[in-house]
Every structure is written in C-alpha cells, then in structure tokens.
Design an enzyme around this catalytic site. Structure first.
Site, PDB file in Angstrom:
ATOM      1  N   ASP A 173       0.909  -1.370   0.134  1.00 53.66           N
ATOM      2  CA  ASP A 173      -0.106   0.023  -0.027  1.00 53.66           C
ATOM      3  C   ASP A 173       0.789   1.195  -0.126  1.00 53.66           C
ATOM      4  O   ASP A 173       1.999   1.485   0.737  1.00 53.66           O
ATOM      5  CB  ASP A 173      -0.880  -0.159   1.387  1.00 53.66           C
ATOM      6  CG  ASP A 173      -2.072   0.849   1.227  1.00 53.66           C
ATOM      7  OD1 ASP A 173      -3.220   0.388   1.060  1.00 53.66           O
ATOM      8  OD2 ASP A 173      -1.774   2.409   0.870  1.00 53.66           O
TER       9      ASP A 173
ATOM     10  N   HIS B 227     -10.059  -4.884  -3.492  1.00 46.55           N
ATOM     11  CA  HIS B 227      -8.646  -5.414  -2.770  1.00 46.55           C
ATOM     12  C   HIS B 227      -8.838  -5.697  -1.502  1.00 46.55           C
ATOM     13  O   HIS B 227      -9.683  -5.334  -0.728  1.00 46.55           O
ATOM     14  CB  HIS B 227      -7.935  -4.162  -3.011  1.00 46.55           C
ATOM     15  CG  HIS B 227      -8.502  -2.647  -2.345  1.00 46.55           C
ATOM     16  ND1 HIS B 227      -9.513  -2.184  -3.329  1.00 46.55           N
ATOM     17  CD2 HIS B 227      -8.201  -1.912  -1.213  1.00 46.55           C
ATOM     18  CE1 HIS B 227      -9.903  -0.978  -2.416  1.00 46.55           C
ATOM     19  NE2 HIS B 227      -9.187  -1.222  -1.417  1.00 46.55           N
TER      20      HIS B 227
ATOM     21  N   HIS C 123      -6.933  -5.735   1.971  1.00 49.00           N
ATOM     22  CA  HIS C 123      -5.601  -5.165   2.770  1.00 49.00           C
ATOM     23  C   HIS C 123      -5.356  -6.563   3.744  1.00 49.00           C
ATOM     24  O   HIS C 123      -5.901  -7.038   4.495  1.00 49.00           O
ATOM     25  CB  HIS C 123      -6.435  -4.074   3.717  1.00 49.00           C
ATOM     26  CG  HIS C 123      -6.630  -2.967   3.085  1.00 49.00           C
ATOM     27  ND1 HIS C 123      -6.176  -1.530   2.948  1.00 49.00           N
ATOM     28  CD2 HIS C 123      -8.157  -2.684   2.548  1.00 49.00           C
ATOM     29  CE1 HIS C 123      -6.971  -0.886   2.228  1.00 49.00           C
ATOM     30  NE2 HIS C 123      -8.417  -1.441   2.397  1.00 49.00           N
TER      31      HIS C 123
ATOM     32  N   HIS D  27     -11.136  -6.855 -13.462  1.00 49.01           N
ATOM     33  CA  HIS D  27     -11.914  -5.427 -12.747  1.00 49.01           C
ATOM     34  C   HIS D  27     -13.143  -5.756 -12.106  1.00 49.01           C
ATOM     35  O   HIS D  27     -13.923  -6.289 -12.759  1.00 49.01           O
ATOM     36  CB  HIS D  27     -11.889  -4.353 -13.667  1.00 49.01           C
ATOM     37  CG  HIS D  27     -12.551  -3.255 -13.142  1.00 49.01           C
ATOM     38  ND1 HIS D  27     -11.767  -2.327 -12.434  1.00 49.01           N
ATOM     39  CD2 HIS D  27     -13.797  -2.924 -12.970  1.00 49.01           C
ATOM     40  CE1 HIS D  27     -12.497  -1.407 -11.935  1.00 49.01           C
ATOM     41  NE2 HIS D  27     -13.838  -1.767 -12.154  1.00 49.01           N
TER      42      HIS D  27
HETATM   43  P1  5GP Z   1      -9.876   1.384   0.217  1.00 48.59           P
HETATM   44  O1  5GP Z   1      -9.718   2.895   0.958  1.00 48.59           O
HETATM   45  O2  5GP Z   1     -10.395   1.625  -0.979  1.00 48.59           O
HETATM   46  O3  5GP Z   1     -10.165   0.430   1.142  1.00 48.59           O
HETATM   47  O4  5GP Z   1      -8.233   1.316   0.095  1.00 48.59           O
HETATM   48  C1  5GP Z   1      -7.551   1.815  -1.024  1.00 48.59           C
HETATM   49  C2  5GP Z   1      -5.858   1.672  -0.724  1.00 48.59           C
HETATM   50  O5  5GP Z   1      -5.326   1.820  -1.753  1.00 48.59           O
HETATM   51  C3  5GP Z   1      -5.594   2.670   0.387  1.00 48.59           C
HETATM   52  O6  5GP Z   1      -5.008   2.043   1.681  1.00 48.59           O
HETATM   53  C4  5GP Z   1      -4.699   3.572  -0.312  1.00 48.59           C
HETATM   54  O7  5GP Z   1      -3.655   4.060   0.594  1.00 48.59           O
HETATM   55  C5  5GP Z   1      -4.090   2.663  -1.409  1.00 48.59           C
HETATM   56  N1  5GP Z   1      -3.877   3.121  -2.737  1.00 48.59           N
HETATM   57  C6  5GP Z   1      -4.655   4.281  -3.548  1.00 48.59           C
HETATM   58  N2  5GP Z   1      -3.841   4.547  -4.649  1.00 48.59           N
HETATM   59  C7  5GP Z   1      -2.765   3.592  -4.405  1.00 48.59           C
HETATM   60  C8  5GP Z   1      -1.672   3.513  -5.639  1.00 48.59           C
HETATM   61  O8  5GP Z   1      -1.432   4.359  -6.425  1.00 48.59           O
HETATM   62  N3  5GP Z   1      -0.731   2.669  -5.250  1.00 48.59           N
HETATM   63  C9  5GP Z   1      -0.647   1.787  -4.247  1.00 48.59           C
HETATM   64  N4  5GP Z   1       0.286   1.072  -3.873  1.00 48.59           N
HETATM   65  N5  5GP Z   1      -1.668   1.970  -3.260  1.00 48.59           N
HETATM   66  C10 5GP Z   1      -2.666   2.801  -3.455  1.00 48.59           C
HETATM   67 ZN    ZN Z   2      -9.850  -1.869 -12.003  1.00 47.82          ZN
END
Ligand code: 5GP
Ligand code: ZN
Length: 111
Positions: free
Chosen positions: A31, A97, A99, A47
């Site tokens: 992340d 995704h 985590h 996707h």
């Molecule tokens: P969500 O908020 O959708 O559960 O998690 C999205 C995650 O993607 C966040 O923890 C954020 O830091 C991560 N993230 C967003 N953009 C990028 C990126 O361009 N590269 C990487 N490696 N992580 C990303």
């Molecule tokens: Zn996608």
C-alpha cells in the site's frame, strides 16, 4: 480492464507499484500509504468493483493469494485481512482489494 482504474493499471504494469506476489488470478503489492508495518493489497487481475461482485471461481484463487502473501511475509502468527465495500465502509478505490495488515496490535471493533 478499466482504463481509468488505478488498480487495473497497476495490474497491467502501466502504473508502478511494489509488487510482492503474482499469479494467474491475483497480484499483491505494498500500500502506498501503509497503516501498519506490513500493509499489502491483494487484488484480482480482473476488474471487479468489490467483493459483492466477485465471481465464484475467483473466491478460492484470491484466498490462495492472500495465504501465499501471509506465508511470504512471515506474518502467519498475527495479521488482519480487511475489504471495504462502499464509501461508508471506507472504500476509496473501486477495484476489489484485500488489505493484509500486520506488525502491530490492532484494536476491535475497527473504527
Ligand atoms: P480502500 O480505502 O479502498 O479500502 O483502500 C484503498 C487503498 O489503496 C488505500 O489504503 C490507499 O493507500 C491505497 N492506494 C491508493 N492509490 C494507490 C496507489 O496508486 N498505489 C498503491 N500502492 N496503493 C494505493
Ligand atoms: Zn480495475
């Protein structure tokens, strides 16, 4: 593949990421804004907006990829797997995704 989707672009290799694991179905990368010493995102190559739309045939491959990441990172003793669905739950990227978080103590219930 959705051209505007940041995680599709990472899966294709057109946006750089620290990829730590990949197989036919899934890719895992660190992340960009880690919330724990280990914070890896495991995504399907396909996707899929969230777990709610995940095709049955990808359920096992994604759990397999999560387990492979856990073994590879050496975190099997203690870790958390989270997937957020919808903005109210904290989802900000609409490509499924998981985590995978480890390396510190986590509270419960989550905020
Ligand atoms: P969500 O908020 O959708 O559960 O998690 C999205 C995650 O993607 C966040 O923890 C954020 O830091 C991560 N993230 C967003 N953009 C990028 C990126 O361009 N590269 C990487 N490696 N992580 C990303
Ligand atoms: Zn996608």
């Amino acid at each position: 593949m959705s051209e505007q989707c940041i995680f599709c672009n990472i899966a294709q290799g057109s946006i750089p990421a620290q990829v730590i694991y990949q197989d036919e179905a899934a890719i895992a990368f660190r992340d960009i804004n880690p919330q724990a010493p280990v914070h890896v995102l495991v995504i399907p190559r396909l996707h899929v907006p969230s777990i709610a739309e995940l095709p049955d045939q990808l359920c096992h491959p994604l759990l397999h990829a999560i387990n492979a990441v856990v073994r590879q990172e050496g975190i099997a003793a203690s870790y958390r797997v989270v997937t957020n669905v919808g903005p109210a739950a904290g989802q900000s990227v609409f490509h499924l995704h998981f985590h995978v978080l480890s390396g510190r103590t986590f509270s419960w219930p989550p905020g």
